[in-house]
Motif scaffolding. Structure first.
Motif, PDB file in Angstrom:
ATOM      1  N   PHE A 181       0.833  -1.202   0.000  1.00 34.50           N
ATOM      2  CA  PHE A 181       0.000   0.000   0.000  1.00 34.50           C
ATOM      3  C   PHE A 181       0.872   1.258   0.000  1.00 34.50           C
ATOM      4  N   LEU A 182       1.892   1.285   0.848  1.00 33.26           N
ATOM      5  CA  LEU A 182       2.776   2.450   0.934  1.00 33.26           C
ATOM      6  C   LEU A 182       3.560   2.650  -0.364  1.00 33.26           C
ATOM      7  N   LEU A 183       4.065   1.569  -0.935  1.00 32.34           N
ATOM      8  CA  LEU A 183       4.826   1.687  -2.178  1.00 32.34           C
ATOM      9  C   LEU A 183       3.941   2.157  -3.329  1.00 32.34           C
ATOM     10  N   ALA A 184       2.697   1.688  -3.360  1.00 30.03           N
ATOM     11  CA  ALA A 184       1.771   2.147  -4.396  1.00 30.03           C
ATOM     12  C   ALA A 184       1.487   3.637  -4.251  1.00 30.03           C
ATOM     13  N   LEU A 185       1.340   4.103  -3.021  1.00 33.84           N
ATOM     14  CA  LEU A 185       1.116   5.528  -2.786  1.00 33.84           C
ATOM     15  C   LEU A 185       2.339   6.351  -3.187  1.00 33.84           C
ATOM     16  N   ALA A 186       3.528   5.836  -2.888  1.00 32.02           N
ATOM     17  CA  ALA A 186       4.752   6.540  -3.275  1.00 32.02           C
ATOM     18  C   ALA A 186       4.844   6.658  -4.786  1.00 32.02           C
ATOM     19  N   LEU A 187       4.519   5.565  -5.490  1.00 30.32           N
ATOM     20  CA  LEU A 187       4.535   5.589  -6.950  1.00 30.32           C
ATOM     21  C   LEU A 187       3.516   6.588  -7.491  1.00 30.32           C
TER      22      LEU A 187
ATOM     23  N   ASN B 273       2.361   9.291  -5.985  1.00 34.93           N
ATOM     24  CA  ASN B 273       2.829  10.654  -5.739  1.00 34.93           C
ATOM     25  C   ASN B 273       3.973  11.028  -6.665  1.00 34.93           C
ATOM     26  N   GLY B 274       4.867  10.068  -6.937  1.00 32.58           N
ATOM     27  CA  GLY B 274       5.936  10.345  -7.885  1.00 32.58           C
ATOM     28  C   GLY B 274       5.399  10.596  -9.276  1.00 32.58           C
ATOM     29  N   LEU B 275       4.366   9.854  -9.654  1.00 28.55           N
ATOM     30  CA  LEU B 275       3.737  10.044 -10.958  1.00 28.55           C
ATOM     31  C   LEU B 275       3.145  11.436 -11.080  1.00 28.55           C
ATOM     32  N   GLN B 276       2.620  11.944  -9.977  1.00 27.13           N
ATOM     33  CA  GLN B 276       2.048  13.292  -9.988  1.00 27.13           C
ATOM     34  C   GLN B 276       3.084  14.348 -10.365  1.00 27.13           C
TER      35      GLN B 276
END
Length: 249
Positions: free
Chosen positions: A108-114, A116-119
């Protein structure tokens, strides 16, 4: 608990309070892996972290409102829609295998990091605010409430990137509104975990005290940072939390 242990937990709470204020999340994302490294299983770590998160979210919400006026109609739609689904997510979470929960939380955390990076790549220029439709806010609140209840993080961490990317809000405005979403769901999630004996109050209360002492510093820092830098730091913060939690395995 010894006096030294209590002082260390207050100090940890102060560190988490600053980070929670900067990122508008209450500090739970880092508290959960930190408590896991101290020997608490996943559900107990999530429940104990919420003892700190609930008062931190209350104070951070007020501080964000002082600096960027929150539209309470939008906050109410987000908060109420998150409430029931947060309870359902928390009820489901307390019965799951702790190891599986830990791995799911890392993912879940890694998906959120990805995300946010995509943003940072999708939105290189300043955000242009769009109208916030009621139906969209209800869906957002419900989805974030469910995931927040499941993982004990309040839902704000998921709401912030969606509010910036889809609704064009600035990072700090989105973080303030996400805190309004998180508060009711976070409170009901804490009560649910406590009702199932998944809260260590002796550790949670010193963390809460430390967080309350420092979270205003984090809010002040958030409003001084450029939006893109704040978002990049947030993505790195999520990766760091995931790595800390993965170490427990």
């Amino acid at each position: 608990m010894t006096l030294l242990q209590m002082l260390l937990e207050v100090g940890l709470g102060m560190l988490l309070g600053v980070l929670g204020g900067v990122f508008g999340i209450g500090g739970g994302l880092l508290a959960i892996p930190a408590l896991g490294l101290l020997g608490l299983d996943q559900q107990l770590a999530q429940g104990t972290a919420l003892v700190m998160v609930v008062p931190n979210v209350m104070l951070a919400l007020w501080r964000y409102h002082q600096r960027n006026r929150i539209d309470w109609r939008h906050g109410l739609l987000l908060g109420l829609s998150s409430l029931l689904l947060a309870w359902g997510g928390a009820r489901f979470a307390v019965g799951l295998d702790a190891g599986a929960m830990r791995l799911a939380f890392v993912a879940f955390l890694l998906a959120l990091a990805l995300w946010n990076g995509l943003q940072l790549w999708l939105q290189p220029t300043a955000a242009v605010p769009k109208r916030l439709p009621s139906a969209g806010l209800v869906l957002l609140g419900g989805g974030c409430g469910l995931l927040g209840g499941l993982f004990g993080v309040g839902g704000a961490v998921l709401a912030t990137p969606i509010l910036t990317l889809l609704f064009g809000l600035s990072q700090v405005v989105a973080q303030g509104l996400a805190l309004a979403l998180a508060l009711p769901g976070t409170l009901v999630t804490l009560l649910t975990y406590a009702g199932h004996g998944q809260v260590d109050w002796a550790s949670g209360l010193p963390l809460a005290l430390g967080g309350l002492l420092s979270i205003s510093w984090g809010v002040r820092l958030a409003h001084r940072l450029p939006a893109r830098r704040l978002r990049a730091w947030f993505a790195l913060f999520l990766v760091g939390c995931a790595l800390l939690l993965a170490l427990k395995g």
